[in-house]
Motif scaffolding. Structure first.
Motif, mmCIF file in Angstrom:
data_model
loop_
_atom_site.group_PDB
_atom_site.id
_atom_site.type_symbol
_atom_site.label_atom_id
_atom_site.label_comp_id
_atom_site.label_asym_id
_atom_site.label_seq_id
_atom_site.Cartn_x
_atom_site.Cartn_y
_atom_site.Cartn_z
ATOM 1 N N UNK A 1 29.261 5.997 -65.974
ATOM 2 C CA UNK A 1 28.334 5.333 -65.048
ATOM 3 C C UNK A 1 28.890 5.328 -63.626
ATOM 4 N N UNK A 2 30.203 5.192 -63.487
ATOM 5 C CA UNK A 2 30.817 5.220 -62.154
ATOM 6 C C UNK A 2 30.533 6.549 -61.455
ATOM 7 N N UNK A 3 30.777 7.652 -62.155
ATOM 8 C CA UNK A 3 30.586 8.971 -61.545
ATOM 9 C C UNK A 3 29.109 9.242 -61.258
ATOM 10 N N UNK A 4 28.225 8.780 -62.134
ATOM 11 C CA UNK A 4 26.794 8.957 -61.889
ATOM 12 C C UNK A 4 26.371 8.230 -60.611
ATOM 13 N N UNK A 5 26.868 7.005 -60.446
ATOM 14 C CA UNK A 5 26.510 6.223 -59.264
ATOM 15 C C UNK A 5 27.024 6.894 -57.996
#
Length: 261
Positions: free
Chosen positions: A82-86
């Motif tokens: 989720x961090x990388x997607x954001x």
């Protein structure tokens, strides 16, 4: 102001070493207000500073037997996704001026700082509130760990905050850990997420002042060794409310400064 900033950087590490979180709560305001770093860039810098500092602390706690790697991976992998997607998809698409209604716009930097201040206020509540953690679970609850990990990844992605104030309770409740184990494992998760998130920003072409970053990280690294040493002598749970009140005051100050001053 920069001299104050360098001194304040020491407390990034001390906080991480003592209570397994709180470092990023300090890092972004220090970078923005004491070093005059753009808020969006400050979230990138925070990922590196907090990640590297947490890695130093994780190594110390691993040597003390305070890290549960299996539980850390349940938490860290969905958090990293989720961090990388954001940061790779959502954050890059947020414009510098964000329209609100038909006649108002909000500066992206102001929005980041206000959201960060709200996060500080919420985090301070979890630190100030007296909590008696009792591990009565018979087994690790990986689904809960993964769900909270994904939520922490979103927070880390938007604001550059490690999310230790969410990680610690999750590890205590759902991974049957003692406080010192939760602190050490939290540092491993924060290091994993933050450093890989920073690497993603570098690959996205963010310009980095590495000399400045390494200087702040070095000072914070000294702080985490101090914090880890003090954690052997002091009860981090007793210090958490004091730090919580400090974070609350800082959060209110940032909201007042950005919106009213």
């Amino acid at each position: 102001m920069e001299i104050i900033g360098y001194i304040a950087s020491l407390f990034i590490g001390i906080s991480l070493g003592l209570i397994g979180g709180g470092g990023s709560i300090l890092t972004v305001p220090i970078l923005v207000y004491l070093f005059d770093v753009n808020p969006k860039l400050a979230t990138t810098y925070s990922l590196f500073i907090v990640g590297l500092t947490a890695a130093f602390g994780a190594i110390r706690h691993y040597n003390m037997g305070n890290i549960k790697v299996k539980s850390a991976m349940y938490f860290a992998i969905p958090s990293l996704i989720t961090l990388l997607l954001v940061r790779k998809i959502i954050l890059l698409r947020i414009p510098e001026l964000i329209p609100i209604g038909s006649s108002y716009t909000v500066n992206r930097g102001l929005l980041i700082m206000v959201l960060f201040a709200i996060l500080m206020v919420l985090a301070s509540y979890s630190m100030i509130k007296k909590q008696n953690f009792v591990n009565t679970l018979s087994q690790i609850k990986p689904i809960q760990l993964m769900f909270i990990g994904a939520a922490v990844g979103i927070i880390t992605g938007f604001l550059g905050a490690g999310g230790g104030f969410l990680i610690i309770p999750a590890l205590l409740f759902f991974a049957k850990m003692q406080m010192k184990q939760a602190v050490g494992t939290s540092l491993l998760i924060i290091a994993f997420n933050s450093l890989l998130g920073f690497a993603g920003d570098v690959l996205n072409g963010v310009e980095i002042d590495y000399m400045f970053l390494l200087t702040i990280a070095f000072i914070a690294g000294i702080g985490i060794f101090i914090g880890t040493y003090l954690s052997k002598k002091m009860d981090g749970a007793q210090l958490k409310p004091i730090f919580g009140w400090f974070v609350l005051v800082m959060g209110i100050y940032i909201i007042a400064k950005e919106l009213f001053l």
